[in-house]
Design a protein around this motif. Structure first.
Motif, PDB file in Angstrom:
ATOM      1  N   SER A 148      44.024  40.490  29.575  1.00 27.44           N
ATOM      2  CA  SER A 148      42.768  39.827  29.923  1.00 27.44           C
ATOM      3  C   SER A 148      42.151  39.113  28.724  1.00 27.44           C
ATOM      4  CB  SER A 148      41.771  40.831  30.500  1.00 27.44           C
ATOM      5  OG  SER A 148      41.400  41.760  29.516  1.00 27.44           O
ATOM      6  N   PHE A 149      41.311  38.143  29.020  1.00 27.79           N
ATOM      7  CA  PHE A 149      40.561  37.393  28.007  1.00 27.79           C
ATOM      8  C   PHE A 149      39.111  37.310  28.440  1.00 27.79           C
ATOM      9  CE2 PHE A 149      44.529  34.964  26.777  1.00 27.79           C
ATOM     10  CZ  PHE A 149      44.513  35.341  25.451  1.00 27.79           C
ATOM     11  N   ASP A 150      38.196  37.262  27.457  1.00 29.24           N
ATOM     12  CA  ASP A 150      36.800  36.953  27.765  1.00 29.24           C
ATOM     13  C   ASP A 150      36.652  35.434  27.740  1.00 29.24           C
ATOM     14  OD1 ASP A 150      36.128  39.603  27.832  1.00 29.24           O
ATOM     15  OD2 ASP A 150      35.629  39.683  25.695  1.00 29.24           O
ATOM     16  N   LEU A 151      35.980  34.882  28.734  1.00 33.36           N
ATOM     17  CA  LEU A 151      35.710  33.447  28.743  1.00 33.36           C
ATOM     18  C   LEU A 151      34.297  33.192  28.235  1.00 33.36           C
ATOM     19  CD1 LEU A 151      37.156  32.237  32.187  1.00 33.36           C
ATOM     20  CD2 LEU A 151      38.340  32.600  30.022  1.00 33.36           C
ATOM     21  N   THR A 152      34.068  31.970  27.751  1.00 39.81           N
ATOM     22  CA  THR A 152      32.696  31.565  27.443  1.00 39.81           C
ATOM     23  C   THR A 152      32.038  31.184  28.775  1.00 39.81           C
ATOM     24  OG1 THR A 152      33.280  29.240  27.207  1.00 39.81           O
ATOM     25  CG2 THR A 152      33.441  30.608  25.227  1.00 39.81           C
ATOM     26  N   ASN A 153      30.709  30.999  28.740  1.00 39.73           N
ATOM     27  CA  ASN A 153      29.994  30.610  29.965  1.00 39.73           C
ATOM     28  C   ASN A 153      30.552  29.346  30.591  1.00 39.73           C
ATOM     29  OD1 ASN A 153      27.903  32.257  30.960  1.00 39.73           O
ATOM     30  ND2 ASN A 153      26.824  31.945  29.019  1.00 39.73           N
ATOM     31  N   LYS A 154      30.766  28.316  29.752  1.00 40.22           N
ATOM     32  CA  LYS A 154      31.253  27.027  30.258  1.00 40.22           C
ATOM     33  C   LYS A 154      32.656  27.163  30.831  1.00 40.22           C
ATOM     34  CE  LYS A 154      28.243  23.603  28.941  1.00 40.22           C
ATOM     35  NZ  LYS A 154      27.105  24.456  29.312  1.00 40.22           N
ATOM     36  N   GLU A 155      33.531  27.866  30.121  1.00 37.68           N
ATOM     37  CA  GLU A 155      34.894  28.073  30.629  1.00 37.68           C
ATOM     38  C   GLU A 155      34.843  28.797  31.977  1.00 37.68           C
ATOM     39  OE1 GLU A 155      37.198  28.696  26.333  1.00 37.68           O
ATOM     40  OE2 GLU A 155      36.577  30.425  27.502  1.00 37.68           O
ATOM     41  N   GLY A 156      33.960  29.798  32.042  1.00 35.59           N
ATOM     42  CA  GLY A 156      33.831  30.580  33.268  1.00 35.59           C
ATOM     43  C   GLY A 156      33.345  29.734  34.434  1.00 35.59           C
ATOM     44  N   ASN A 157      32.316  28.897  34.168  1.00 34.43           N
ATOM     45  CA  ASN A 157      31.790  28.033  35.232  1.00 34.43           C
ATOM     46  C   ASN A 157      32.852  27.045  35.706  1.00 34.43           C
ATOM     47  OD1 ASN A 157      29.343  29.288  35.050  1.00 34.43           O
ATOM     48  ND2 ASN A 157      28.391  27.700  33.798  1.00 34.43           N
ATOM     49  N   LEU A 158      33.623  26.535  34.748  1.00 35.86           N
ATOM     50  CA  LEU A 158      34.680  25.575  35.087  1.00 35.86           C
ATOM     51  C   LEU A 158      35.761  26.255  35.932  1.00 35.86           C
ATOM     52  CD1 LEU A 158      36.161  22.882  34.819  1.00 35.86           C
ATOM     53  CD2 LEU A 158      36.908  23.571  32.534  1.00 35.86           C
ATOM     54  N   LEU A 159      36.186  27.433  35.501  1.00 34.50           N
ATOM     55  CA  LEU A 159      37.228  28.136  36.255  1.00 34.50           C
ATOM     56  C   LEU A 159      36.731  28.515  37.653  1.00 34.50           C
ATOM     57  CD1 LEU A 159      40.071  29.339  36.269  1.00 34.50           C
ATOM     58  CD2 LEU A 159      39.076  31.493  35.482  1.00 34.50           C
ATOM     59  N   GLU A 160      35.486  28.949  37.741  1.00 39.78           N
ATOM     60  CA  GLU A 160      34.919  29.329  39.036  1.00 39.78           C
ATOM     61  C   GLU A 160      34.911  28.128  39.994  1.00 39.78           C
ATOM     62  OE1 GLU A 160      31.214  31.382  38.434  1.00 39.78           O
ATOM     63  OE2 GLU A 160      30.912  31.627  40.586  1.00 39.78           O
ATOM     64  N   PHE A 161      34.565  26.966  39.458  1.00 41.62           N
ATOM     65  CA  PHE A 161      34.540  25.726  40.257  1.00 41.62           C
ATOM     66  C   PHE A 161      35.955  25.383  40.732  1.00 41.62           C
ATOM     67  CE2 PHE A 161      33.589  20.899  40.114  1.00 41.62           C
ATOM     68  CZ  PHE A 161      33.173  20.895  41.430  1.00 41.62           C
ATOM     69  N   LEU A 162      36.935  25.500  39.825  1.00 42.25           N
ATOM     70  CA  LEU A 162      38.327  25.214  40.203  1.00 42.25           C
ATOM     71  C   LEU A 162      38.822  26.214  41.256  1.00 42.25           C
ATOM     72  CD1 LEU A 162      39.729  24.482  36.636  1.00 42.25           C
ATOM     73  CD2 LEU A 162      39.795  22.855  38.534  1.00 42.25           C
ATOM     74  N   MET A 163      38.461  27.498  41.077  1.00 39.04           N
ATOM     75  CA  MET A 163      38.930  28.531  42.012  1.00 39.04           C
ATOM     76  C   MET A 163      38.282  28.370  43.384  1.00 39.04           C
ATOM     77  SD  MET A 163      39.231  31.882  39.536  1.00 39.04           S
ATOM     78  CE  MET A 163      40.190  32.998  40.586  1.00 39.04           C
ATOM     79  N   ALA A 164      37.010  27.935  43.405  1.00 38.53           N
ATOM     80  CA  ALA A 164      36.315  27.755  44.679  1.00 38.53           C
ATOM     81  C   ALA A 164      36.874  26.552  45.444  1.00 38.53           C
ATOM     82  CB  ALA A 164      34.819  27.588  44.455  1.00 38.53           C
ATOM     83  N   ASN A 165      37.569  25.658  44.729  1.00 45.26           N
ATOM     84  CA  ASN A 165      38.109  24.442  45.353  1.00 45.26           C
ATOM     85  C   ASN A 165      39.609  24.361  45.123  1.00 45.26           C
ATOM     86  OD1 ASN A 165      35.587  22.781  46.203  1.00 45.26           O
ATOM     87  ND2 ASN A 165      35.128  23.573  44.174  1.00 45.26           N
ATOM     88  N   LYS A 166      40.263  25.520  45.155  1.00 45.33           N
ATOM     89  CA  LYS A 166      41.694  25.571  44.830  1.00 45.33           C
ATOM     90  C   LYS A 166      42.512  24.583  45.668  1.00 45.33           C
ATOM     91  CE  LYS A 166      41.957  29.626  47.793  1.00 45.33           C
ATOM     92  NZ  LYS A 166      40.567  29.977  47.953  1.00 45.33           N
ATOM     93  N   GLY A 167      43.462  23.931  44.999  1.00 46.27           N
ATOM     94  CA  GLY A 167      44.329  22.989  45.696  1.00 46.27           C
ATOM     95  C   GLY A 167      43.702  21.625  45.888  1.00 46.27           C
ATOM     96  N   GLN A 168      42.392  21.515  45.620  1.00 45.42           N
ATOM     97  CA  GLN A 168      41.750  20.204  45.743  1.00 45.42           C
ATOM     98  C   GLN A 168      41.630  19.589  44.357  1.00 45.42           C
ATOM     99  OE1 GLN A 168      38.020  20.141  47.944  1.00 45.42           O
ATOM    100  NE2 GLN A 168      38.597  22.115  48.786  1.00 45.42           N
ATOM    101  N   THR A 169      41.641  18.265  44.315  1.00 42.76           N
ATOM    102  CA  THR A 169      41.497  17.580  43.039  1.00 42.76           C
ATOM    103  C   THR A 169      40.022  17.335  42.767  1.00 42.76           C
ATOM    104  OG1 THR A 169      43.621  16.546  43.418  1.00 42.76           O
ATOM    105  CG2 THR A 169      42.243  15.596  41.692  1.00 42.76           C
ATOM    106  N   LEU A 170      39.558  17.824  41.626  1.00 44.57           N
ATOM    107  CA  LEU A 170      38.147  17.672  41.253  1.00 44.57           C
ATOM    108  C   LEU A 170      38.040  16.615  40.167  1.00 44.57           C
ATOM    109  CD1 LEU A 170      37.254  21.469  41.061  1.00 44.57           C
ATOM    110  CD2 LEU A 170      36.751  19.880  42.935  1.00 44.57           C
ATOM    111  N   SER A 171      37.173  15.635  40.366  1.00 44.21           N
ATOM    112  CA  SER A 171      37.020  14.567  39.380  1.00 44.21           C
ATOM    113  C   SER A 171      36.260  15.078  38.163  1.00 44.21           C
ATOM    114  CB  SER A 171      36.270  13.395  39.996  1.00 44.21           C
ATOM    115  OG  SER A 171      34.929  13.782  40.244  1.00 44.21           O
TER     116      SER A 171
END
Ligand code: CA
Length: 230
Positions: A148-171
């Motif tokens: 496991s790794f600890d993420l920073t706030n920004k990394e976490g928000n970015l990953l959460e956004f990608l995971m919530a929209n998995k398989g979709q392309t986000l601009s």
């Protein structure tokens, strides 16, 4: 939490927006179906409140286009009609819930919490999972198996956004809006830098989840089963 409210009755829209803001939601209002559709397609919203009777494009048509386009943001349909046929039509078109107008504030808040809880592959403790990774937004810990790794706030928000929209392309634009906010000075290269931070962590975890760059379009999170497609 960002909410898109698609509602043409201005006073109602403003009243609902006030309530949501008091409850710490960030709200954008779209006054007709066309504007609502364009805003919703950005993928930056956590929940969409969608009126049925709207000028330019009705709520059912907006919802159908969103779902056909792969936008999986939870949608709560609002309608003054309150008829059973509308309820069925709304849910058939891919709505997550339905709320007849007029509604009480507590009722709206409860419905919103319910659809947000159901969103995505939410684990019981509030963590998100995708492929071989798990991410807990409360602790900012990203894990794969026993690593496991600890993420920073920004990394976490970015990953959460990608995971919530998995398989979709986000601009990049939608990522900037979601992670840095409308009024930020962030640019494409900020996004690239944070995408590379996340990639390093995924590689470090020996995860098979990847963030794919779609040239001139954006980024998409892919898991094991999608690799043959790349
Ligand atoms: Ca209306």
């Amino acid at each position: 939490m960002k909410v898109l409210l698609v509602e043409d009755e201005r006073y109602l829209a403003e009243a609902v927006a006030q309530i949501l803001k008091k409850n710490n939601y960030d709200v954008d209002i779209a006054p007709d179906g066309e504007e609502g559709l364009v805003a919703a397609e950005s993928g930056v919203y956590d929940v969409i409140l969608l009126d049925i009777m709207l000028p330019r494009k009705d709520g059912i048509a907006v919802l159908k286009e969103l779902r056909v386009g792969g936008v999986s943001t939870p949608v709560i349909m609002l309608t003054a009609l309150g008829e059973i046929e509308d309820r069925v039509k709304g849910l058939d078109s891919g709505a997550d819930d339905y709320l007849p107008k007029p509604f009480k504030t507590e009722e709206l808040m409860a419905r919103m919490r319910a659809v947000l809880r159901r969103r995505g592959d939410l684990l019981p403790d509030g963590a998100l999972s995708f492929g071989d990774i798990e991410y807990d937004p409360n602790t900012l810990v990203l894990s794969c198996g026993n690593r496991s790794f600890d993420l920073t706030n920004k990394e976490g928000n970015l990953l959460e956004f990608l995971m919530a929209n998995k398989g979709q392309t986000l601009s990049s634009d939608s990522i900037i809006e979601k992670v840095w906010g409308w009024d930020s000075e962030a640019e494409d290269n900020h996004v690239q830098v944070y995408i590379s931070f996340l990639r390093k962590k995924l590689t470090g975890l020996r995860s098979r989840v990847r963030i794919k760059t779609i040239r001139n379009v954006g980024y998409t999170l892919i898991g094991e089963a999608d690799h043959e497609l790349c």
